[in-house]
Design an enzyme around this catalytic site. Structure first.
Site, mmCIF file in Angstrom:
data_model
loop_
_atom_site.group_PDB
_atom_site.id
_atom_site.type_symbol
_atom_site.label_atom_id
_atom_site.label_comp_id
_atom_site.label_asym_id
_atom_site.label_seq_id
_atom_site.Cartn_x
_atom_site.Cartn_y
_atom_site.Cartn_z
ATOM 1 N N HIS A 414 0.818 -1.302 -0.118
ATOM 2 C CA HIS A 414 -0.091 -0.079 0.010
ATOM 3 C C HIS A 414 0.963 1.176 -0.067
ATOM 4 O O HIS A 414 0.279 2.407 -0.411
ATOM 5 C CB HIS A 414 -0.938 -0.099 1.191
ATOM 6 C CG HIS A 414 -2.260 0.524 1.040
ATOM 7 N ND1 HIS A 414 -2.343 1.790 0.139
ATOM 8 C CD2 HIS A 414 -3.623 0.247 1.306
ATOM 9 C CE1 HIS A 414 -3.636 2.166 0.177
ATOM 10 N NE2 HIS A 414 -4.338 1.150 0.778
ATOM 11 N N ARG A 415 2.247 1.075 0.180
ATOM 12 C CA ARG A 415 3.118 2.369 0.396
ATOM 13 C C ARG A 415 3.242 2.921 -1.162
ATOM 14 O O ARG A 415 3.218 4.158 -1.451
ATOM 15 C CB ARG A 415 4.222 2.047 0.710
ATOM 16 C CG ARG A 415 4.338 1.647 2.286
ATOM 17 C CD ARG A 415 5.581 1.335 2.866
ATOM 18 N NE ARG A 415 6.247 0.126 2.014
ATOM 19 C CZ ARG A 415 7.479 -0.476 2.292
ATOM 20 N NH1 ARG A 415 8.145 0.127 3.234
ATOM 21 N NH2 ARG A 415 7.725 -1.188 1.439
#
Length: 441
Positions: A414-415
Protein backbone atom coordinates in the site's frame (compact mmCIF):
# COMPACT_ATOMS: atom_id res chain seq x y z
CA UNK A 1 51.79 -1.23 -6.01
CA UNK A 2 50.26 -3.99 -3.91
CA UNK A 3 46.64 -3.58 -2.84
CA UNK A 4 44.02 -5.64 -1.08
CA UNK A 5 41.01 -7.16 -2.80
CA UNK A 6 38.08 -6.98 -0.40
CA UNK A 7 34.85 -8.94 -0.51
CA UNK A 8 32.29 -6.81 -2.39
CA UNK A 9 28.61 -6.49 -1.46
CA UNK A 10 27.36 -8.81 -4.19
CA UNK A 11 23.70 -8.62 -3.07
CA UNK A 12 21.77 -5.74 -1.60
CA UNK A 13 21.91 -5.88 2.17
CA UNK A 14 24.28 -8.86 2.23
CA UNK A 15 26.67 -8.93 5.18
CA UNK A 16 28.63 -12.02 4.18
CA UNK A 17 29.14 -14.51 1.37
CA UNK A 18 30.88 -17.81 0.76
CA UNK A 19 34.05 -17.69 -1.32
CA UNK A 20 33.14 -20.62 -3.54
CA UNK A 21 36.10 -20.86 -5.92
CA UNK A 22 39.15 -18.93 -7.07
CA UNK A 23 39.18 -18.79 -10.87
CA UNK A 24 42.71 -17.38 -11.15
CA UNK A 25 45.76 -19.01 -9.57
CA UNK A 26 48.32 -17.12 -7.55
CA UNK A 27 51.03 -15.35 -9.57
CA UNK A 28 49.00 -15.72 -12.77
CA UNK A 29 48.34 -12.38 -14.57
CA UNK A 30 44.74 -11.52 -15.53
CA UNK A 31 43.13 -8.67 -17.46
CA UNK A 32 40.38 -6.18 -16.76
CA UNK A 33 36.89 -7.76 -16.72
CA UNK A 34 38.31 -11.28 -16.36
CA UNK A 35 36.33 -13.27 -13.75
CA UNK A 36 38.68 -13.96 -10.86
CA UNK A 37 36.56 -15.43 -8.05
CA UNK A 38 33.12 -17.01 -7.55
CA UNK A 39 31.10 -15.92 -4.52
CA UNK A 40 28.02 -17.71 -3.22
CA UNK A 41 25.14 -15.76 -1.70
CA UNK A 42 22.05 -17.23 -0.10
CA UNK A 43 20.42 -17.73 -3.49
CA UNK A 44 22.98 -17.43 -6.26
CA UNK A 45 26.56 -17.71 -7.48
CA UNK A 46 28.30 -14.48 -8.45
CA UNK A 47 31.43 -14.16 -10.58
CA UNK A 48 33.49 -11.14 -9.55
CA UNK A 49 35.25 -9.49 -12.48
CA UNK A 50 38.63 -7.76 -12.26
CA UNK A 51 38.57 -3.96 -12.16
CA UNK A 52 42.06 -3.66 -13.68
CA UNK A 53 44.99 -5.72 -14.93
CA UNK A 54 46.78 -7.35 -11.98
CA UNK A 55 48.15 -10.50 -10.39
CA UNK A 56 46.94 -12.36 -7.29
CA UNK A 57 50.10 -12.42 -5.18
CA UNK A 58 48.35 -14.35 -2.44
CA UNK A 59 44.83 -15.66 -1.86
CA UNK A 60 44.06 -14.87 1.79
CA UNK A 61 40.86 -16.94 1.98
CA UNK A 62 40.52 -20.58 0.90
CA UNK A 63 37.63 -21.98 -1.11
CA UNK A 64 34.50 -22.65 0.90
CA UNK A 65 35.10 -19.98 3.54
CA UNK A 66 32.37 -17.63 4.77
CA UNK A 67 33.67 -14.05 4.62
CA UNK A 68 32.21 -10.76 5.83
CA UNK A 69 31.62 -8.01 3.29
CA UNK A 70 34.65 -5.71 3.21
CA UNK A 71 37.09 -8.28 4.57
CA UNK A 72 40.34 -8.74 2.57
CA UNK A 73 40.36 -11.89 0.46
CA UNK A 74 43.50 -11.47 -1.66
CA UNK A 75 46.69 -9.46 -2.09
CA UNK A 76 46.93 -7.96 -5.59
CA UNK A 77 49.90 -6.50 -7.39
CA UNK A 78 51.40 -6.06 -10.84
CA UNK A 79 53.57 -8.55 -12.72
CA UNK A 80 56.78 -6.92 -11.49
CA UNK A 81 55.86 -7.87 -7.92
CA UNK A 82 55.70 -11.61 -8.60
CA UNK A 83 58.21 -13.21 -6.25
CA UNK A 84 58.26 -10.24 -3.87
CA UNK A 85 58.18 -10.67 -0.10
CA UNK A 86 54.45 -11.18 0.34
CA UNK A 87 54.68 -11.20 4.15
CA UNK A 88 56.26 -7.74 4.12
CA UNK A 89 53.67 -6.39 1.65
CA UNK A 90 50.85 -7.68 3.86
CA UNK A 91 52.45 -6.21 6.95
CA UNK A 92 52.71 -2.81 5.24
CA UNK A 93 48.98 -3.01 4.51
CA UNK A 94 48.19 -3.98 8.07
CA UNK A 95 47.13 -7.55 7.30
CA UNK A 96 48.63 -10.62 8.93
CA UNK A 97 48.79 -13.81 6.91
CA UNK A 98 48.41 -16.54 9.50
CA UNK A 99 48.38 -20.22 8.71
CA UNK A 100 44.59 -20.17 8.39
CA UNK A 101 44.68 -17.57 5.64
CA UNK A 102 46.31 -19.85 3.08
CA UNK A 103 44.74 -22.63 1.09
CA UNK A 104 45.92 -25.99 2.45
CA UNK A 105 48.94 -27.34 0.61
CA UNK A 106 50.88 -30.59 1.01
CA UNK A 107 53.36 -30.29 3.84
CA UNK A 108 54.92 -32.27 6.64
CA UNK A 109 52.51 -32.43 9.56
CA UNK A 110 53.85 -30.86 12.77
CA UNK A 111 54.44 -33.03 15.78
CA UNK A 112 51.56 -33.15 18.20
CA UNK A 113 52.15 -31.49 21.54
CA UNK A 114 52.11 -33.70 24.64
CA UNK A 115 48.77 -32.21 25.71
CA UNK A 116 47.09 -32.72 22.34
CA UNK A 117 47.05 -35.92 20.38
CA UNK A 118 45.21 -36.28 17.11
CA UNK A 119 43.99 -39.63 15.85
CA UNK A 120 44.13 -39.63 12.05
CA UNK A 121 40.96 -40.66 10.25
CA UNK A 122 41.20 -43.66 7.94
CA UNK A 123 41.86 -42.63 4.34
CA UNK A 124 38.98 -42.87 1.90
CA UNK A 125 40.86 -42.02 -1.29
CA UNK A 126 44.26 -42.74 -2.76
CA UNK A 127 45.45 -39.20 -2.07
CA UNK A 128 47.74 -38.43 0.83
CA UNK A 129 46.27 -37.26 4.12
CA UNK A 130 47.31 -33.65 3.64
CA UNK A 131 46.51 -33.36 -0.07
CA UNK A 132 44.30 -30.49 -1.15
CA UNK A 133 40.68 -31.46 -1.77
CA UNK A 134 39.26 -30.27 -5.08
CA UNK A 135 35.47 -29.97 -5.12
CA UNK A 136 33.04 -28.16 -7.40
CA UNK A 137 31.02 -25.28 -5.87
CA UNK A 138 27.71 -27.12 -6.37
CA UNK A 139 29.06 -30.30 -4.79
CA UNK A 140 30.43 -28.30 -1.85
CA UNK A 141 27.04 -26.69 -1.27
CA UNK A 142 25.16 -30.02 -1.35
CA UNK A 143 27.74 -31.51 1.01
CA UNK A 144 27.35 -28.64 3.48
CA UNK A 145 23.55 -28.85 3.44
CA UNK A 146 23.73 -32.60 4.13
CA UNK A 147 26.06 -32.07 7.09
CA UNK A 148 28.83 -34.20 5.59
CA UNK A 149 32.55 -33.54 5.07
CA UNK A 150 34.83 -34.19 2.13
CA UNK A 151 36.53 -37.10 3.86
CA UNK A 152 33.20 -38.97 3.62
CA UNK A 153 33.16 -38.72 -0.17
CA UNK A 154 35.04 -40.81 -2.72
CA UNK A 155 36.03 -38.58 -5.63
CA UNK A 156 35.51 -39.81 -9.19
CA UNK A 157 35.95 -36.55 -11.10
CA UNK A 158 38.96 -35.57 -13.20
CA UNK A 159 42.22 -35.27 -11.24
CA UNK A 160 40.54 -36.49 -8.06
CA UNK A 161 37.93 -33.71 -8.05
CA UNK A 162 34.72 -34.25 -6.06
CA UNK A 163 31.72 -33.65 -8.31
CA UNK A 164 27.98 -33.62 -7.80
CA UNK A 165 27.40 -37.35 -8.38
CA UNK A 166 30.02 -38.19 -5.75
CA UNK A 167 28.29 -36.06 -3.13
CA UNK A 168 24.82 -37.36 -3.99
CA UNK A 169 26.09 -40.94 -3.65
CA UNK A 170 27.67 -40.12 -0.29
CA UNK A 171 24.43 -38.52 0.93
CA UNK A 172 22.44 -41.62 -0.05
CA UNK A 173 24.97 -43.89 1.66
CA UNK A 174 24.80 -41.77 4.82
CA UNK A 175 21.01 -41.95 4.84
CA UNK A 176 21.06 -45.70 4.32
CA UNK A 177 23.58 -46.13 7.14
CA UNK A 178 21.45 -44.00 9.46
CA UNK A 179 18.36 -46.06 8.63
CA UNK A 180 20.24 -49.32 9.26
CA UNK A 181 21.40 -48.04 12.63
CA UNK A 182 17.82 -47.62 13.92
CA UNK A 183 17.37 -49.82 17.01
CA UNK A 184 15.29 -52.95 16.40
CA UNK A 185 13.28 -54.29 19.33
CA UNK A 186 14.65 -57.64 20.47
CA UNK A 187 12.36 -60.65 20.63
CA UNK A 188 11.25 -61.40 24.19
CA UNK A 189 13.19 -64.22 25.93
CA UNK A 190 11.02 -66.81 27.70
CA UNK A 191 11.36 -66.44 31.45
CA UNK A 192 12.86 -69.34 33.40
CA UNK A 193 10.48 -71.10 35.83
CA UNK A 194 10.79 -69.87 39.40
CA UNK A 195 10.07 -71.89 42.56
CA UNK A 196 6.78 -71.21 44.27
CA UNK A 197 7.04 -68.96 47.31
CA UNK A 198 4.47 -68.03 49.93
CA UNK A 199 2.39 -65.02 49.01
CA UNK A 200 3.74 -61.90 50.72
CA UNK A 201 1.71 -59.96 53.20
CA UNK A 202 0.06 -57.04 51.37
CA UNK A 203 1.83 -53.79 52.11
CA UNK A 204 0.48 -50.29 52.05
CA UNK A 205 0.21 -48.92 48.51
CA UNK A 206 3.14 -46.76 47.45
CA UNK A 207 2.64 -43.99 44.88
CA UNK A 208 5.32 -44.04 42.22
CA UNK A 209 5.97 -41.72 39.31
CA UNK A 210 4.15 -42.76 36.17
CA UNK A 211 6.47 -44.04 33.47
CA UNK A 212 7.48 -41.49 30.85
CA UNK A 213 5.89 -42.16 27.47
CA UNK A 214 8.36 -43.07 24.76
CA UNK A 215 9.50 -40.07 22.77
CA UNK A 216 7.90 -39.74 19.36
CA UNK A 217 10.26 -40.20 16.45
CA UNK A 218 11.59 -37.02 14.87
CA UNK A 219 14.80 -35.52 13.58
CA UNK A 220 16.02 -31.93 13.36
CA UNK A 221 17.02 -30.95 9.85
CA UNK A 222 19.50 -28.04 9.78
CA UNK A 223 18.32 -24.99 7.88
CA UNK A 224 20.01 -24.33 4.57
CA UNK A 225 21.32 -20.87 3.75
CA UNK A 226 18.51 -20.50 1.20
CA UNK A 227 15.83 -21.54 3.72
CA UNK A 228 17.13 -19.01 6.23
CA UNK A 229 17.21 -16.27 3.58
CA UNK A 230 13.61 -16.96 2.50
CA UNK A 231 12.44 -17.00 6.13
CA UNK A 232 14.19 -13.72 6.95
CA UNK A 233 12.97 -11.87 3.85
CA UNK A 234 9.34 -12.95 4.08
CA UNK A 235 9.17 -12.36 7.83
CA UNK A 236 10.51 -8.85 7.29
CA UNK A 237 8.02 -8.35 4.46
CA UNK A 238 5.03 -9.24 6.62
CA UNK A 239 6.30 -7.08 9.46
CA UNK A 240 7.24 -3.97 7.47
CA UNK A 241 5.20 -3.96 4.24
CA UNK A 242 1.51 -2.96 4.56
CA UNK A 243 -0.25 -5.64 2.48
CA UNK A 244 -3.71 -5.43 1.01
CA UNK A 245 -5.36 -7.94 -1.33
CA UNK A 246 -7.54 -7.93 -4.43
CA UNK A 247 -9.29 -11.00 -5.85
CA UNK A 248 -10.63 -11.51 -9.37
CA UNK A 249 -11.67 -14.44 -11.53
CA UNK A 250 -10.90 -14.72 -15.24
CA UNK A 251 -12.59 -16.89 -17.86
CA UNK A 252 -9.75 -18.66 -19.64
CA UNK A 253 -11.40 -20.91 -22.24
CA UNK A 254 -10.07 -18.74 -25.09
CA UNK A 255 -6.68 -18.63 -23.39
CA UNK A 256 -6.58 -22.44 -23.23
CA UNK A 257 -7.61 -22.67 -26.90
CA UNK A 258 -4.84 -20.23 -27.89
CA UNK A 259 -2.31 -22.21 -25.85
CA UNK A 260 -3.30 -25.39 -27.67
CA UNK A 261 -2.81 -23.72 -31.05
CA UNK A 262 0.51 -22.19 -30.06
CA UNK A 263 1.87 -25.50 -28.79
CA UNK A 264 1.15 -27.08 -32.18
CA UNK A 265 3.77 -24.82 -33.77
CA UNK A 266 5.94 -23.60 -30.88
CA UNK A 267 9.47 -25.06 -30.49
CA UNK A 268 9.01 -24.75 -26.73
CA UNK A 269 5.98 -26.06 -24.81
CA UNK A 270 4.01 -23.12 -23.45
CA UNK A 271 2.26 -23.33 -20.08
CA UNK A 272 -0.69 -21.36 -18.77
CA UNK A 273 1.71 -19.63 -16.38
CA UNK A 274 3.82 -18.46 -19.32
CA UNK A 275 0.73 -16.79 -20.78
CA UNK A 276 -0.09 -15.24 -17.39
CA UNK A 277 3.40 -13.69 -17.34
CA UNK A 278 2.72 -12.24 -20.79
CA UNK A 279 -0.61 -10.87 -19.55
CA UNK A 280 1.21 -9.16 -16.66
CA UNK A 281 3.34 -7.33 -19.23
CA UNK A 282 0.19 -6.20 -21.08
CA UNK A 283 -1.32 -4.95 -17.81
CA UNK A 284 1.83 -3.05 -16.86
CA UNK A 285 1.87 -1.34 -20.24
CA UNK A 286 -1.79 -0.40 -19.87
CA UNK A 287 -1.31 0.86 -16.27
CA UNK A 288 2.35 2.00 -16.10
CA UNK A 289 1.85 3.69 -12.72
CA UNK A 290 1.64 0.20 -11.19
CA UNK A 291 5.11 -0.71 -12.49
CA UNK A 292 6.78 0.84 -9.45
CA UNK A 293 8.48 -0.01 -6.17
CA UNK A 294 8.79 1.95 -2.95
CA UNK A 295 12.17 3.35 -1.90
CA UNK A 296 13.01 5.66 1.00
CA UNK A 297 14.05 8.39 -1.43
CA UNK A 298 11.07 8.20 -3.76
CA UNK A 299 8.91 6.04 -5.99
CA UNK A 300 10.95 4.12 -8.59
CA UNK A 301 9.07 3.62 -11.86
CA UNK A 302 10.45 1.16 -14.42
CA UNK A 303 10.48 1.71 -18.17
CA UNK A 304 10.50 -1.98 -19.10
CA UNK A 305 8.37 -4.81 -17.69
CA UNK A 306 10.60 -7.13 -15.67
CA UNK A 307 8.66 -9.95 -13.98
CA UNK A 308 9.90 -12.36 -11.33
CA UNK A 309 8.61 -15.93 -11.38
CA UNK A 310 8.51 -18.07 -8.23
CA UNK A 311 10.25 -21.43 -8.77
CA UNK A 312 10.05 -24.23 -6.24
CA UNK A 313 13.43 -25.73 -7.15
CA UNK A 314 15.04 -28.85 -5.73
CA UNK A 315 17.15 -26.56 -3.56
CA UNK A 316 14.39 -24.22 -2.36
CA UNK A 317 12.27 -21.25 -3.38
CA UNK A 318 13.86 -18.72 -5.75
CA UNK A 319 12.43 -15.86 -7.82
CA UNK A 320 14.53 -15.16 -10.95
CA UNK A 321 13.49 -12.19 -13.07
CA UNK A 322 12.50 -12.20 -16.73
CA UNK A 323 13.60 -8.91 -18.30
CA UNK A 324 11.70 -6.91 -20.94
CA UNK A 325 8.76 -9.32 -21.03
CA UNK A 326 6.79 -6.85 -23.14
CA UNK A 327 9.14 -7.66 -26.03
CA UNK A 328 8.99 -11.45 -25.60
CA UNK A 329 6.77 -13.96 -27.42
CA UNK A 330 4.99 -16.69 -25.44
CA UNK A 331 7.55 -19.26 -26.62
CA UNK A 332 10.42 -16.97 -25.58
CA UNK A 333 8.88 -16.60 -22.12
CA UNK A 334 8.52 -20.38 -21.86
CA UNK A 335 12.12 -20.93 -22.94
CA UNK A 336 13.44 -18.40 -20.41
CA UNK A 337 11.41 -19.87 -17.54
CA UNK A 338 12.59 -23.40 -18.39
CA UNK A 339 16.22 -22.23 -18.41
CA UNK A 340 15.74 -20.62 -15.00
CA UNK A 341 14.21 -23.81 -13.61
CA UNK A 342 17.25 -25.79 -14.74
CA UNK A 343 19.68 -23.25 -13.29
CA UNK A 344 17.74 -23.15 -10.01
CA UNK A 345 17.86 -26.94 -9.67
CA UNK A 346 21.58 -26.95 -10.42
CA UNK A 347 22.32 -24.08 -8.04
CA UNK A 348 23.88 -21.96 -10.80
CA UNK A 349 21.64 -18.88 -10.72
CA UNK A 350 23.65 -15.66 -10.86
CA UNK A 351 22.87 -12.71 -8.59
CA UNK A 352 21.85 -10.68 -11.62
CA UNK A 353 19.18 -13.27 -12.39
CA UNK A 354 17.44 -12.40 -9.11
CA UNK A 355 17.43 -8.61 -9.33
CA UNK A 356 14.97 -6.13 -10.79
CA UNK A 357 11.28 -5.94 -11.51
CA UNK A 358 8.27 -4.76 -9.52
CA UNK A 359 6.05 -7.86 -9.38
CA UNK A 360 6.33 -11.62 -8.84
CA UNK A 361 4.07 -14.31 -10.33
CA UNK A 362 3.52 -17.40 -8.19
CA UNK A 363 1.32 -20.29 -9.34
CA UNK A 364 0.00 -23.25 -7.33
CA UNK A 365 -2.72 -24.13 -9.81
CA UNK A 366 -0.79 -27.18 -11.02
CA UNK A 367 -1.21 -28.61 -7.50
CA UNK A 368 -4.99 -28.20 -7.59
CA UNK A 369 -5.02 -25.11 -5.35
CA UNK A 370 -8.05 -22.96 -6.15
CA UNK A 371 -6.79 -19.72 -4.60
CA UNK A 372 -4.23 -18.41 -2.12
CA UNK A 373 -2.69 -15.16 -0.94
CA UNK A 374 1.06 -14.74 -1.26
CA UNK A 375 3.58 -12.64 0.66
CA UNK A 376 5.22 -9.79 -1.27
CA UNK A 377 8.86 -10.43 -2.14
CA UNK A 378 10.77 -7.20 -1.30
CA UNK A 379 11.54 -4.83 -2.90
CA UNK A 380 8.64 -5.67 -5.24
CA UNK A 381 5.36 -3.83 -4.74
CA UNK A 382 3.07 -6.75 -5.61
CA UNK A 383 2.82 -10.49 -6.06
CA UNK A 384 0.19 -12.26 -8.17
CA UNK A 385 -1.05 -15.61 -6.84
CA UNK A 386 -2.51 -17.80 -9.60
CA UNK A 387 -4.91 -20.64 -8.81
CA UNK A 388 -6.19 -23.59 -10.80
CA UNK A 389 -8.59 -23.19 -13.72
CA UNK A 390 -11.86 -25.03 -13.09
CA UNK A 391 -15.16 -25.26 -14.97
CA UNK A 392 -18.02 -23.48 -13.22
CA UNK A 393 -21.27 -21.62 -13.88
CA UNK A 394 -21.17 -18.04 -15.16
CA UNK A 395 -23.98 -15.71 -16.18
CA UNK A 396 -23.69 -14.37 -19.73
CA UNK A 397 -26.44 -12.09 -21.07
CA UNK A 398 -28.88 -13.39 -18.49
CA UNK A 399 -28.19 -17.07 -19.15
CA UNK A 400 -26.12 -19.52 -17.15
CA UNK A 401 -23.20 -21.05 -19.01
CA UNK A 402 -20.26 -23.25 -18.06
CA UNK A 403 -16.82 -21.68 -18.39
CA UNK A 404 -13.32 -22.41 -17.15
CA UNK A 405 -12.49 -19.87 -14.47
CA UNK A 406 -9.17 -19.07 -12.82
CA UNK A 407 -8.86 -17.23 -9.50
CA UNK A 408 -6.25 -14.49 -9.16
CA UNK A 409 -5.23 -12.84 -5.88
CA UNK A 410 -3.01 -9.76 -5.97
CA UNK A 411 -1.06 -8.85 -2.81
CA UNK A 412 -0.12 -5.16 -2.95
CA UNK A 413 2.26 -2.87 -1.05
CA UNK A 414 0.00 0.00 0.00
CA UNK A 415 2.98 2.37 0.26
CA UNK A 416 3.55 2.16 -3.49
CA UNK A 417 0.11 1.38 -4.95
CA UNK A 418 -3.33 2.52 -3.80
CA UNK A 419 -6.46 0.40 -4.03
CA UNK A 420 -7.98 2.14 -7.06
CA UNK A 421 -4.73 1.84 -9.05
CA UNK A 422 -4.43 -1.84 -8.15
CA UNK A 423 -8.05 -2.39 -9.25
CA UNK A 424 -7.31 -0.78 -12.62
CA UNK A 425 -4.30 -3.02 -13.04
CA UNK A 426 -6.31 -6.15 -12.21
CA UNK A 427 -8.97 -5.10 -14.73
CA UNK A 428 -6.27 -4.81 -17.41
CA UNK A 429 -4.84 -8.21 -16.45
CA UNK A 430 -8.20 -10.00 -16.60
CA UNK A 431 -8.92 -8.31 -19.94
CA UNK A 432 -5.65 -9.63 -21.38
CA UNK A 433 -6.39 -13.17 -20.16
CA UNK A 434 -9.96 -13.16 -21.49
CA UNK A 435 -8.87 -11.65 -24.84
CA UNK A 436 -5.62 -13.61 -25.25
CA UNK A 437 -4.91 -12.47 -28.82
CA UNK A 438 -3.54 -9.33 -27.15
CA UNK A 439 -0.67 -11.52 -25.91
CA UNK A 440 0.52 -12.22 -29.45
CA UNK A 441 -0.54 -8.98 -31.17
Amino acid sequence: MATLLRLPEVAAGATEAVLSEWLVKENTPYRTEDPIVVLETDKALVEVAAESDAVILRALVPNGSTVEVGAPIALLGDESEIGADVEQLLAELGVSAGPTDREPTPSTPPEASPSTQVTPAPPVTTESENARVFISPLARRILKEAGLTTDQVRATGPNGRIVRRDVERAVEEARAAAAAAEPVPAAPTPAAPTPAVPAPVPAAPVRTASPQPPTSGYRDIPHTRLRRAVAARLTASKQTVPHFYLKRTARIDELLALRKQLNEVSPQKISVNDLVIGAVAVAHQAVPDANVIWTDEGMRQFESVDVAVAIASERGLVTPVLCAVERMSPSAIAREVKAYVQKANQGTLQQGDLEGGSLTVTNLGMYGVDEFSAIINPPHSAILAVGAGRPGPVVVDGTVQVATQMTLVLSVDHRAIDGALAAQWMEALVGALEQPLRLVA
